[in-house]
Design an enzyme around this catalytic site. Sequence first.
Site, PDB file in Angstrom:
ATOM      1  N   HIS A  87     -27.049 -39.087  79.805  1.00 16.76           N
ATOM      2  CA  HIS A  87     -27.887 -39.534  78.684  1.00 16.76           C
ATOM      3  C   HIS A  87     -28.019 -41.050  78.616  1.00 16.76           C
ATOM      4  O   HIS A  87     -28.858 -41.564  77.891  1.00 16.76           O
ATOM      5  CB  HIS A  87     -27.415 -38.923  77.351  1.00 16.76           C
ATOM      6  N   ASP A 134     -23.426 -33.733  81.307  1.00 16.18           N
ATOM      7  CA  ASP A 134     -23.828 -35.108  80.966  1.00 16.18           C
ATOM      8  C   ASP A 134     -23.152 -36.116  81.904  1.00 16.18           C
ATOM      9  O   ASP A 134     -22.253 -36.860  81.510  1.00 16.18           O
ATOM     10  CB  ASP A 134     -23.460 -35.387  79.501  1.00 16.18           C
ATOM     11  N   GLN A 231     -20.819 -44.677  69.170  1.00 19.48           N
ATOM     12  CA  GLN A 231     -22.051 -45.120  69.814  1.00 19.48           C
ATOM     13  C   GLN A 231     -21.820 -46.376  70.653  1.00 19.48           C
ATOM     14  O   GLN A 231     -21.252 -47.353  70.162  1.00 19.48           O
ATOM     15  CB  GLN A 231     -23.136 -45.403  68.768  1.00 19.48           C
ATOM     16  N   GLY A 232     -22.243 -46.333  71.892  1.00 23.90           N
ATOM     17  CA  GLY A 232     -22.062 -47.480  72.791  1.00 23.90           C
ATOM     18  C   GLY A 232     -20.880 -47.300  73.727  1.00 23.90           C
ATOM     19  O   GLY A 232     -20.727 -48.049  74.689  1.00 23.90           O
ATOM     20  N   ASP A 233     -20.042 -46.305  73.433  1.00 32.55           N
ATOM     21  CA  ASP A 233     -18.918 -45.989  74.337  1.00 32.55           C
ATOM     22  C   ASP A 233     -19.343 -44.984  75.399  1.00 32.55           C
ATOM     23  O   ASP A 233     -18.635 -44.778  76.394  1.00 32.55           O
ATOM     24  CB  ASP A 233     -17.739 -45.403  73.547  1.00 32.55           C
ATOM     25  N   SER A 234     -20.482 -44.362  75.179  1.00 35.28           N
ATOM     26  CA  SER A 234     -20.978 -43.327  76.098  1.00 35.28           C
ATOM     27  C   SER A 234     -20.937 -43.758  77.553  1.00 35.28           C
ATOM     28  O   SER A 234     -21.152 -44.930  77.866  1.00 35.28           O
ATOM     29  CB  SER A 234     -22.429 -42.987  75.751  1.00 35.28           C
TER      30      SER A 234
HETATM   31  N1  ARG Z   1     -23.658 -40.655  72.393  1.00 34.07           N
HETATM   32  C1  ARG Z   1     -22.877 -41.808  72.098  1.00 34.07           C
HETATM   33  C2  ARG Z   1     -23.317 -42.979  72.963  1.00 34.07           C
HETATM   34  O1  ARG Z   1     -24.407 -42.920  73.512  1.00 34.07           O
HETATM   35  C3  ARG Z   1     -21.409 -41.548  72.219  1.00 34.07           C
HETATM   36  C4  ARG Z   1     -20.986 -40.620  71.171  1.00 34.07           C
HETATM   37  C5  ARG Z   1     -19.553 -40.296  71.254  1.00 34.07           C
HETATM   38  N2  ARG Z   1     -19.209 -39.805  69.951  1.00 34.07           N
HETATM   39  C6  ARG Z   1     -18.028 -39.392  69.603  1.00 34.07           C
HETATM   40  N3  ARG Z   1     -17.846 -39.034  68.371  1.00 34.07           N
HETATM   41  N4  ARG Z   1     -17.018 -39.368  70.459  1.00 34.07           N
HETATM   42  O2  ARG Z   1     -22.702 -44.020  73.017  1.00 34.07           O
END
Ligand code: ARG
Length: 280
Positions: A87, A134, A231-234
């Site tokens: 993603h 993913d 968000q941003g850790d993905s």
């Molecule tokens: N989708 C998020 C990103 O793009 C990461 C989400 C992880 N969330 C969580 N609750 N662990 O950075």
Amino acid sequence: MSSSWLVCLLALLVGVVALTQGLPLLEDLDEKSVPGGRIVGGYVTDIAQVPYQISLRYKGITTPENPYRHRCGGSIFNETTIVTAAHCIIGTVASQFKVVAGSNWRTGSDGVITNVKQIVMHEEYFSGAAYNNDIAILFVDPPLPLNNFTIKAIKLASEPPLEGTVSKISGWGTTSSAGSASNQLLAVDVPIVSNELCDQDYEDFGDETYRITSAMLCAGKRGVGGADACQGDSGGPLVVRDELHGVVSWGNKCALPNYPGVYANVAYLRPWIDAVLAGL
Ligand code: ARG
């Protein structure tokens, strides 16, 4: 009288907003903990502690005047190969990215910067379930100068981790989708949750496509919360005993007690990764 009612109402509103945004409600008093910290409930770390971590920087095609900005994390598999989340790269081309290794910072230009030459996304991404498979592989050039100190490869797991094992996640993400991003690299330690319990936790979340599949892995402090990726850790690493077991993928908000973080399951996805690395 009416003004004190207003104050009560405001306080209630702030509380509700804090809850729905998944802000960390428990903050431990550890000197290294970051109040309102980014990776939720985490501590400041150093790239030498997680030398496999990279920052994936991205620039929009229609905004060439902008700098490359942090978009996701990733892990170094070898000098030319990065593992990240599908993603993070879907709908992009390789030239929109730079990979920054050996740096503690989300912004800035220290460390080593290299180019993405080729992106291979899992062909079955999002098939069968939301965020299924993913994972993506990036090939970089020039090769990263691995130095066994701040820039180092990590082994890929071949067996799934045991439930309850403590894993380490790291990144430059936020505390909530509305939160601000950390400029400094943070990490947090979270136990692995079984897929069965995790799937139960997500029973009432989203539509019926949000299931926990075997291509996923969960981690979180069930019933407690307060420690998670955000968000941003993905695309970034979930590591157990010096092996990459997970790739930060998704979750309901961040660090909620009843919703563990969800990761791409590296051990399960090994056949696909190995095939890509073999150039098949
Ligand atoms: N989708 C998020 C990103 O793009 C990461 C989400 C992880 N969330 C969580 N609750 N662990 O950075």
